[in-house]
Design a protein around this motif. Structure first.
Motif, PDB file in Angstrom:
ATOM      1  N   ARG A 254       0.787  -1.101   0.011  1.00  0.00           N
ATOM      2  CA  ARG A 254       0.112  -0.030  -0.107  1.00  0.00           C
ATOM      3  C   ARG A 254       0.964   1.079  -0.072  1.00  0.00           C
ATOM      4  O   ARG A 254       1.893   1.381   1.024  1.00  0.00           O
ATOM      5  CB  ARG A 254      -1.048  -0.001   1.168  1.00  0.00           C
ATOM      6  N   THR A 255       0.884   2.114  -1.172  1.00  0.00           N
ATOM      7  CA  THR A 255       1.592   3.347  -1.206  1.00  0.00           C
ATOM      8  C   THR A 255       0.989   4.662  -0.571  1.00  0.00           C
ATOM      9  O   THR A 255      -0.080   4.548  -0.888  1.00  0.00           O
ATOM     10  CB  THR A 255       2.075   3.331  -2.622  1.00  0.00           C
ATOM     11  N   HIS A 256       1.928   5.206  -0.094  1.00  0.00           N
ATOM     12  CA  HIS A 256       1.520   6.367   0.487  1.00  0.00           C
ATOM     13  C   HIS A 256       2.421   7.785  -0.025  1.00  0.00           C
ATOM     14  O   HIS A 256       3.762   7.300  -0.156  1.00  0.00           O
ATOM     15  CB  HIS A 256       1.618   6.726   2.067  1.00  0.00           C
ATOM     16  N   LEU A 257       2.028   8.838  -0.393  1.00  0.00           N
ATOM     17  CA  LEU A 257       2.983   9.862  -0.811  1.00  0.00           C
ATOM     18  C   LEU A 257       3.038  11.059   0.370  1.00  0.00           C
ATOM     19  O   LEU A 257       2.031  11.431   0.871  1.00  0.00           O
ATOM     20  CB  LEU A 257       2.419  10.568  -2.051  1.00  0.00           C
ATOM     21  N   ILE A 258       4.125  11.382   0.456  1.00  0.00           N
ATOM     22  CA  ILE A 258       4.407  12.607   1.431  1.00  0.00           C
ATOM     23  C   ILE A 258       5.177  13.696   0.499  1.00  0.00           C
ATOM     24  O   ILE A 258       6.161  13.520   0.460  1.00  0.00           O
ATOM     25  CB  ILE A 258       5.260  12.140   2.805  1.00  0.00           C
ATOM     26  N   PHE A 259       4.499  14.790   0.370  1.00  0.00           N
ATOM     27  CA  PHE A 259       5.309  15.982  -0.269  1.00  0.00           C
ATOM     28  C   PHE A 259       5.637  16.767   0.647  1.00  0.00           C
ATOM     29  O   PHE A 259       4.900  17.626   1.239  1.00  0.00           O
ATOM     30  CB  PHE A 259       4.081  16.591  -1.424  1.00  0.00           C
ATOM     31  N   TRP A 260       6.917  16.837   0.920  1.00  0.00           N
ATOM     32  CA  TRP A 260       7.515  17.939   2.023  1.00  0.00           C
ATOM     33  C   TRP A 260       7.665  19.218   1.320  1.00  0.00           C
ATOM     34  O   TRP A 260       8.732  19.589   0.686  1.00  0.00           O
ATOM     35  CB  TRP A 260       8.665  17.282   2.478  1.00  0.00           C
TER      36      TRP A 260
ATOM     37  N   ALA B 190       8.440   9.984  10.520  1.00  0.00           N
ATOM     38  CA  ALA B 190       7.979   9.578  11.718  1.00  0.00           C
ATOM     39  C   ALA B 190       6.917  10.482  12.228  1.00  0.00           C
ATOM     40  O   ALA B 190       5.787  10.164  12.645  1.00  0.00           O
ATOM     41  CB  ALA B 190       8.956   9.236  12.760  1.00  0.00           C
ATOM     42  N   ARG B 191       7.417  11.699  12.418  1.00  0.00           N
ATOM     43  CA  ARG B 191       6.106  12.814  12.815  1.00  0.00           C
ATOM     44  C   ARG B 191       4.873  12.947  12.110  1.00  0.00           C
ATOM     45  O   ARG B 191       3.699  12.875  12.610  1.00  0.00           O
ATOM     46  CB  ARG B 191       6.931  14.284  12.861  1.00  0.00           C
ATOM     47  N   VAL B 192       4.776  13.002  10.756  1.00  0.00           N
ATOM     48  CA  VAL B 192       4.016  12.715   9.918  1.00  0.00           C
ATOM     49  C   VAL B 192       3.090  11.581   9.874  1.00  0.00           C
ATOM     50  O   VAL B 192       1.889  11.700   9.913  1.00  0.00           O
ATOM     51  CB  VAL B 192       4.218  13.021   8.249  1.00  0.00           C
ATOM     52  N   ILE B 193       3.574  10.238  10.162  1.00  0.00           N
ATOM     53  CA  ILE B 193       2.937   9.174  10.210  1.00  0.00           C
ATOM     54  C   ILE B 193       2.030   9.415  11.558  1.00  0.00           C
ATOM     55  O   ILE B 193       1.092   8.824  11.721  1.00  0.00           O
ATOM     56  CB  ILE B 193       3.706   7.925  10.367  1.00  0.00           C
ATOM     57  N   HIS B 194       3.050   9.552  12.810  1.00  0.00           N
ATOM     58  CA  HIS B 194       2.109   9.756  14.184  1.00  0.00           C
ATOM     59  C   HIS B 194       0.966  10.818  14.068  1.00  0.00           C
ATOM     60  O   HIS B 194       0.149  10.595  14.631  1.00  0.00           O
ATOM     61  CB  HIS B 194       3.270   9.925  14.879  1.00  0.00           C
TER      62      HIS B 194
ATOM     63  N   THR C 116       1.274   1.427   9.969  1.00  0.00           N
ATOM     64  CA  THR C 116       2.624   1.135   9.761  1.00  0.00           C
ATOM     65  C   THR C 116       2.804  -0.194   9.659  1.00  0.00           C
ATOM     66  O   THR C 116       3.616  -0.954  10.413  1.00  0.00           O
ATOM     67  CB  THR C 116       3.364   1.708  11.165  1.00  0.00           C
ATOM     68  N   THR C 117       2.094  -1.016   8.870  1.00  0.00           N
ATOM     69  CA  THR C 117       2.140  -2.373   8.575  1.00  0.00           C
ATOM     70  C   THR C 117       3.513  -2.602   7.757  1.00  0.00           C
ATOM     71  O   THR C 117       3.930  -1.685   7.200  1.00  0.00           O
ATOM     72  CB  THR C 117       1.081  -3.181   7.762  1.00  0.00           C
ATOM     73  N   THR C 118       4.220  -3.810   7.615  1.00  0.00           N
ATOM     74  CA  THR C 118       5.042  -3.980   6.860  1.00  0.00           C
ATOM     75  C   THR C 118       4.651  -3.967   5.296  1.00  0.00           C
ATOM     76  O   THR C 118       5.634  -3.908   4.507  1.00  0.00           O
ATOM     77  CB  THR C 118       5.982  -5.305   7.027  1.00  0.00           C
ATOM     78  N   ASN C 119       3.467  -3.631   4.953  1.00  0.00           N
ATOM     79  CA  ASN C 119       3.094  -3.768   3.548  1.00  0.00           C
ATOM     80  C   ASN C 119       2.909  -2.194   3.227  1.00  0.00           C
ATOM     81  O   ASN C 119       2.892  -2.043   2.012  1.00  0.00           O
ATOM     82  CB  ASN C 119       1.647  -4.407   3.430  1.00  0.00           C
TER      83      ASN C 119
ATOM     84  N   VAL D 185       8.751  -0.077   8.775  1.00  0.00           N
ATOM     85  CA  VAL D 185       8.061   0.597   7.672  1.00  0.00           C
ATOM     86  C   VAL D 185       9.095   0.986   6.867  1.00  0.00           C
ATOM     87  O   VAL D 185       9.965   1.646   7.072  1.00  0.00           O
ATOM     88  CB  VAL D 185       7.247   1.826   8.210  1.00  0.00           C
ATOM     89  N   SER D 186       8.739   0.651   5.393  1.00  0.00           N
ATOM     90  CA  SER D 186       9.589   0.871   4.497  1.00  0.00           C
ATOM     91  C   SER D 186       9.204   2.372   3.958  1.00  0.00           C
ATOM     92  O   SER D 186       8.153   2.758   3.644  1.00  0.00           O
ATOM     93  CB  SER D 186       9.612   0.027   3.116  1.00  0.00           C
ATOM     94  N   TYR D 187      10.237   2.900   3.405  1.00  0.00           N
ATOM     95  CA  TYR D 187      10.251   4.321   3.089  1.00  0.00           C
ATOM     96  C   TYR D 187      11.090   4.581   1.678  1.00  0.00           C
ATOM     97  O   TYR D 187      12.313   4.040   1.566  1.00  0.00           O
ATOM     98  CB  TYR D 187      10.234   5.474   3.681  1.00  0.00           C
ATOM     99  N   ALA D 188      10.786   5.509   0.716  1.00  0.00           N
ATOM    100  CA  ALA D 188      11.789   5.899  -0.337  1.00  0.00           C
ATOM    101  C   ALA D 188      11.894   7.340  -0.235  1.00  0.00           C
ATOM    102  O   ALA D 188      10.959   7.982   0.008  1.00  0.00           O
ATOM    103  CB  ALA D 188      11.416   5.176  -1.493  1.00  0.00           C
ATOM    104  N   VAL D 189      12.921   7.889  -0.461  1.00  0.00           N
ATOM    105  CA  VAL D 189      13.175   9.472  -0.610  1.00  0.00           C
ATOM    106  C   VAL D 189      13.444   9.586  -2.146  1.00  0.00           C
ATOM    107  O   VAL D 189      14.518   9.297  -2.767  1.00  0.00           O
ATOM    108  CB  VAL D 189      14.292   9.968   0.204  1.00  0.00           C
TER     109      VAL D 189
END
Length: 202
Positions: free
Chosen positions: A29-35, A127-131, A137-140, A182-186
């Motif tokens: 399940r993909t999520h986008l964070i635009f900082w 981590a702040r945004v997720i919280h 925060t599953t492994t998927n 939890v996996s992330y990519a920058v």
């Protein structure tokens, strides 16, 4: 011979993907964070956010389809079996949290960006945004952190490995995981001439 048509014979070779004993994603399940930090004057180009969102929506809509490159994920496997092209899109967040103090310096081979954050600073922000948003925060779950034009990032404060730091020394993006796995990519801004896979002029 001169003037003759010579046909080269190409032989395909079948080879399995090497398994290095690590887990694979059987679904994601993909999520986008635009900082886009408030007060920084750093912004995304018009249409940038919509384009990225549209891409991941289409990836999810075509989930399990055998007609695109993601169908090849079955080549990867772990002890539970092969991976699957099973993707969902979890949505996007525009993060306007202010920048921390620069923790690194973009190398002179880069695009002369003066604001720079380290991977640990990006991890803290993610981590702040997720919280704050009570995100899963599953492994998927996979989080993609995208940064705007002008914001550089480096692996650490030594600034020896940085975004767009030159073809020989820099990277176009990277992926890792938080302490909770939890996996992330920058994905740094890459519409810079002669850098990464972008051929877009500034």
């Amino acid at each position: 011979p001169t003037g003759a048509h010579v046909r080269a014979q190409v032989t395909a070779r079948v080879a399995n993907v090497s398994y290095e004993d690590g887990p694979v994603l059987h679904s994601n399940r993909t999520h986008l964070i635009f900082w886009q930090p408030a007060g920084s004057a750093l912004t995304f180009d018009p249409g940038y956010i919509d384009t990225v969102e549209t891409f991941l929506r289409r990836v999810a809509a075509a989930s399990r389809s055998p007609t695109n490159q993601y169908a090849l994920t079955g080549q990867y496997h772990d002890s539970s079996g092969p991976a699957a092209y099973a993707s969902r899109y979890g949505g996007a967040i525009l993060d306007t949290d202010r920048l921390p103090a620069s923790g690194c310096h973009e190398p002179s081979t880069g695009p002369a960006w003066t604001v720079c954050v380290t991977d640990s600073q990006i991890e803290s922000e993610l981590a702040r945004v997720i919280h704050a948003n009570r995100l899963p925060t599953t492994t998927n779950d996979i989080y993609f952190v995208l940064t705007p034009d002008g914001l550089a990032d480096c692996e650490d404060s030594t600034s020896s490995s940085c975004s767009l730091g030159g073809r020989a020394t820099g990277y176009c993006g990277y992926h890792y995981s938080l302490e909770n796995n939890v996996s992330y990519a920058v994905i740094p801004y890459n519409a810079i001439a002669d850098h990464c896979q972008s051929d877009n002029p500034r």
